[in-house]
Design an enzyme around this catalytic site. Sequence first.
Site, PDB file in Angstrom:
ATOM      1  N   GLU A 391      -5.795   1.962   3.871  1.00  0.00           N
ATOM      2  CA  GLU A 391      -6.618   1.408   2.788  1.00  0.00           C
ATOM      3  C   GLU A 391      -7.127   2.490   1.834  1.00  0.00           C
ATOM      4  OE1 GLU A 391      -9.491  -1.305   4.437  1.00  0.00           O
ATOM      5  OE2 GLU A 391      -7.973  -2.365   5.597  1.00  0.00           O
ATOM      6  N   GLU A 487      -2.944  -4.095  10.754  1.00  0.00           N
ATOM      7  CA  GLU A 487      -4.221  -4.516  11.347  1.00  0.00           C
ATOM      8  C   GLU A 487      -4.357  -6.012  11.164  1.00  0.00           C
ATOM      9  OE1 GLU A 487      -7.879  -2.980   9.861  1.00  0.00           O
ATOM     10  OE2 GLU A 487      -7.475  -0.910  10.433  1.00  0.00           O
TER      11      GLU A 487
END
Length: 552
Positions: A391, A487
């Site tokens: 991210e 994830e």
Amino acid sequence: MKKAAVLAAAAALAGSASASRHGHRNVHRHLAKKDLSTGLATADVCVPTCTTIYSTIYGEATILPPAETPKPSPSPVPETTAAPAPPPSEPATVPTPIVTTCETTGVYTFPATTIVLTETVTTCGASTTQVPSGTHTLGGVTTIVETATEIVCPVATTSTAPNGVVTSFVTETTYVCPTPGTYTIAPITVTVTEPSATVAVPTLTTYEPGTYTAPAVTTTITETNYVYVCPFTSEGVPAPSEPTSAPEPAPQAIEVPKPEPVTSQAPPPPAKTSTPISSGGPKKLGGGKHWAMTYTPFREDGTCKTAAEVSSDVAAIAGAGFKTLRVYSTDCDTLPNVGAAARANGLRMIVGIFIGAPGCDNGNPTVAAQISALKEWKQWDLVDLCVVGNEALFNGFCSVDQLAGLIQHVRSELSSVGYTGPFTTTDVVSAWLNNDVQPICQAIDVVACNAHAYFNAGTLPKDAGKFVAGQLAIVEKICGKTGYIMETGWPKAGNCIGVACAGPEEQRTAIHSIEEEVGSKAVFFSFRDDPWKAPGACNCEQHWGCGDVFGA
């Protein structure tokens, strides 16, 4: 500071042609009465200036253990066909993103804009984050120190005049770190009284001389008062340096669920395909209903686990039927300890380079240390994939070009010591949608995203798998490559976000839904709960442990 200019702007994430982002659905009403290019009330605009203030701060800061926490995942929405004219934008003087509020739904065309800089410009900019009601600490500079030391660094912050005018400015701060640890220096505090709000967090950005262009864009807006941002790209000049301070990841926005199911929503148009750089090509990844589990070797208090404790954990994960472990970094002796345990239990590994607030530059000592650790360890027979960054785009730690360059640099470094496997990076879907990511697509072998259905207010636990599968389909189309979920999961405790409620049964239902839909391509988050983490605005960040759902 060479030349200062001010943009106390809400630099919201850029829109896409057919999908809007989760964090932008409920733009605060009071923002509609402000000029979003300045963040100031339109009735009394006072253009502020960027000043440098020197101060010294002493005292305790919050010490945070290194963490990987789930972030909100976006969901696309259907298109509409109305065609209003776009509102006019003020001419830009620096190449910070052009922010426009689209008051009605429909098809908008934004004209191209070009800015030529003849000297280096440092701006007080802003990034936005969606927050619920309450008091929030955002931004600041995060740094890791190994001993008591004194840190001197510039930070971007704001001040509010009695008449409500907000000024962004640069301050150079000296901070005394009393002990080793991770410190967030000079964040801002924001209080929100409405159910949710989009707030601006000040940042610093430096632009080198050159020509910057915001291309002409035609896009479909499906929400009223939607904040659209058109970023600039540079021609023949270095990319702007990433902010010295970055906003915290956006907490969830509480919304009324949409009546349409996620699976019926339109994905973005297919993007250009690109050829992976690696000569060997990607290995076959995935398989089974539960392919992989994330693992971080931290105790409940955030300290590092021993090799024996790691071995016990990994044995439990293998006993639950998982084939692969995903690790995020090389700290806490992750490579030797987790690697030895994985080998002993017949598990594969997904290794990672963690990128934090110091940024994406491959000269970053934290990044360089991780590359060195991987080169020294080099047990490539265990490794199926290398993930560079988690991210990093969403958090503003890297520009697209910087991240693509770092992936290529890591590829070069690891291939020099025998690694021939695939590379990728992973981010939330909004980051893939809101950037021109083709340089990254060209640098990776497979595409990856983090997708947490819990942060989508319209998704019930039983539909989590369909949501995650939809997110995966979007990123696969963007790069034209095979995709994987790095994830995904559901918390066993926390607030309800629309119809998405946390709890043990809800977690079990959601996990099984994901397992059925995309378990063969998903990395579940995470093995155990993380009591050392802050609870977050969702009161959920400590409660994502799902090992017990699989009998681990």
